[in-house]
Write a protein that holds these residues in place. Structure first.
Motif, PDB file in Angstrom:
ATOM      1  N   HIS A 125      37.106  31.648  43.950  1.00 40.58           N
ATOM      2  CA  HIS A 125      38.253  31.225  43.495  1.00 40.58           C
ATOM      3  C   HIS A 125      38.077  29.687  43.792  1.00 40.58           C
ATOM      4  CE1 HIS A 125      40.327  34.683  42.308  1.00 40.58           C
ATOM      5  NE2 HIS A 125      39.995  35.147  43.219  1.00 40.58           N
ATOM      6  N   THR A 137      38.447  41.914  39.288  1.00 45.00           N
ATOM      7  CA  THR A 137      39.176  41.691  37.856  1.00 45.00           C
ATOM      8  C   THR A 137      39.296  40.350  38.007  1.00 45.00           C
ATOM      9  OG1 THR A 137      40.241  43.887  37.836  1.00 45.00           O
ATOM     10  CG2 THR A 137      41.401  42.168  36.695  1.00 45.00           C
ATOM     11  N   VAL A 138      39.062  39.547  36.925  1.00 42.76           N
ATOM     12  CA  VAL A 138      39.646  38.177  36.537  1.00 42.76           C
ATOM     13  C   VAL A 138      40.167  37.930  35.648  1.00 42.76           C
ATOM     14  CG1 VAL A 138      37.254  37.305  37.744  1.00 42.76           C
ATOM     15  CG2 VAL A 138      37.084  37.894  35.510  1.00 42.76           C
ATOM     16  N   THR A 139      40.688  36.783  35.467  1.00 44.72           N
ATOM     17  CA  THR A 139      41.733  36.343  34.215  1.00 44.72           C
ATOM     18  C   THR A 139      40.790  35.475  33.426  1.00 44.72           C
ATOM     19  OG1 THR A 139      43.851  36.435  35.689  1.00 44.72           O
ATOM     20  CG2 THR A 139      43.903  35.506  33.452  1.00 44.72           C
ATOM     21  N   ASP A 140      40.849  35.832  32.211  1.00 45.04           N
ATOM     22  CA  ASP A 140      40.026  34.767  31.117  1.00 45.04           C
ATOM     23  C   ASP A 140      40.772  33.664  30.603  1.00 45.04           C
ATOM     24  OD1 ASP A 140      42.087  35.632  29.250  1.00 45.04           O
ATOM     25  OD2 ASP A 140      40.587  36.691  28.128  1.00 45.04           O
ATOM     26  N   SER A 142      42.839  33.026  28.188  1.00 46.61           N
ATOM     27  CA  SER A 142      43.765  33.529  27.495  1.00 46.61           C
ATOM     28  C   SER A 142      44.906  34.228  28.340  1.00 46.61           C
ATOM     29  CB  SER A 142      43.312  34.368  26.248  1.00 46.61           C
ATOM     30  OG  SER A 142      42.556  33.392  25.467  1.00 46.61           O
ATOM     31  N   GLY A 143      44.341  34.546  29.535  1.00 46.39           N
ATOM     32  CA  GLY A 143      45.266  35.110  30.397  1.00 46.39           C
ATOM     33  C   GLY A 143      45.152  36.590  30.337  1.00 46.39           C
ATOM     34  N   HIS A 144      44.085  37.108  29.832  1.00 39.25           N
ATOM     35  CA  HIS A 144      43.847  38.563  29.788  1.00 39.25           C
ATOM     36  C   HIS A 144      42.847  38.911  30.845  1.00 39.25           C
ATOM     37  CE1 HIS A 144      44.582  37.535  25.459  1.00 39.25           C
ATOM     38  NE2 HIS A 144      45.334  38.528  25.708  1.00 39.25           N
ATOM     39  N   PRO A 145      42.979  40.220  31.444  1.00 37.08           N
ATOM     40  CA  PRO A 145      42.179  40.688  32.470  1.00 37.08           C
ATOM     41  C   PRO A 145      40.865  41.162  32.052  1.00 37.08           C
ATOM     42  CG  PRO A 145      43.769  42.219  31.851  1.00 37.08           C
ATOM     43  CD  PRO A 145      44.313  41.353  31.175  1.00 37.08           C
ATOM     44  N   TYR A 148      34.482  41.081  35.943  1.00 32.13           N
ATOM     45  CA  TYR A 148      33.566  40.334  36.510  1.00 32.13           C
ATOM     46  C   TYR A 148      32.454  41.068  36.698  1.00 32.13           C
ATOM     47  CZ  TYR A 148      30.383  37.114  38.829  1.00 32.13           C
ATOM     48  OH  TYR A 148      29.403  36.142  39.212  1.00 32.13           O
ATOM     49  N   TYR A 172      35.360  43.488  28.728  1.00 31.58           N
ATOM     50  CA  TYR A 172      36.642  43.909  28.239  1.00 31.58           C
ATOM     51  C   TYR A 172      36.478  45.495  28.028  1.00 31.58           C
ATOM     52  CZ  TYR A 172      37.714  39.097  28.038  1.00 31.58           C
ATOM     53  OH  TYR A 172      37.879  37.633  28.285  1.00 31.58           O
ATOM     54  N   LEU A 185      37.539  30.266  34.300  1.00 31.61           N
ATOM     55  CA  LEU A 185      37.985  31.567  35.208  1.00 31.61           C
ATOM     56  C   LEU A 185      38.780  31.233  36.311  1.00 31.61           C
ATOM     57  CD1 LEU A 185      34.839  34.076  34.787  1.00 31.61           C
ATOM     58  CD2 LEU A 185      36.920  33.937  33.195  1.00 31.61           C
TER      59      LEU A 185
END
Length: 201
Positions: A125, A137-140, A142-145, A148, A172, A185
């Motif tokens: 991070h 789990t990461v956030t792309d 666009s804010g979608h989970p 990784y 995804y 990310l």
């Protein structure tokens, strides 16, 4: 004194070097096995009967004849001395290109976690420095989970050894695998890769 313009040089004062396509025709013609098949007088395709199986491909491009590399006698296509010279030059250039170092990239869109027995570049991070491990789990952007998977992998020795690169693979459930730079990310990669722990005896 009236101004005169210099003569315009020809578009191609010398034939261009033979490419992969040209070499295929030159090699077949050099084996004496290249035949042109016509239909109602128009060229349709060529047959290469030099091997155990007949090869079929399009007629040679007109440039191969205008460059003086090939000649046609009826439906038989033969290579000329200039064509053999062009083929020799092509093989020399191809051998030199094949001898150059190159990099392989393992399929970056494979939907599998990073192999634990290979080196890895640790993803962290950007704000906390906490490690993001394969499977987290990461956030792309666009804010979608997304999950990784690990870094992309490259090899400079023909696939004998693999080194982690600097793009992150994520997957995804419904959209397959994607690549992102770590900054997208909210993360950064360590500069030096970490080697796997030796297996316990």
């Amino acid at each position: 004194m009236p101004q005169t313009n210099p003569p315009t040089p020809p578009a191609h004062p010398f034939p261009p070097p033979a490419c992969d396509r040209d070499a295929r025709y030159l090699e077949a013609a050099g084996r004496g096995a290249l035949t042109l098949v016509t239909e109602y007088g128009a060229p349709r395709y060529c047959e290469d009967r030099s091997g155990p199986h007949t090869g079929y491909f399009a007629p040679p491009p007109p440039e191969s004849f205008t460059a003086g590399w090939l000649t046609r006698d009826g439906n038989s296509i033969a290579i000329t001395a200039e064509g053999r010279t062009a083929l020799t030059d092509y093989r020399r250039r191809r051998a030199a290109a094949d001898a150059l170092p190159y990099t392989l990239t393992r399929n970056p869109c494979r939907a599998e976690l990073h192999r634990p027995d290979e080196p890895i570049r640790r993803l962290r991070h950007a704000t906390t420095g906490e490690e993001i491990r394969p499977g987290d789990t990461v956030t792309d952007p666009s804010g979608h989970p997304a999950t990784y998977l690990g870094p992309t992998m490259r090899s400079d020795d023909g696939g004998a050894t693999w080194t982690p690169a600097f793009n992150a693979r994520v997957t995804y459930p419904d959209h397959g695998t994607w690549l992102y730079p770590p900054a997208a990310l909210g993360a950064v990669y360590d500069q030096e890769p970490a080697h796997p722990n030796p297996a316990a005896p």
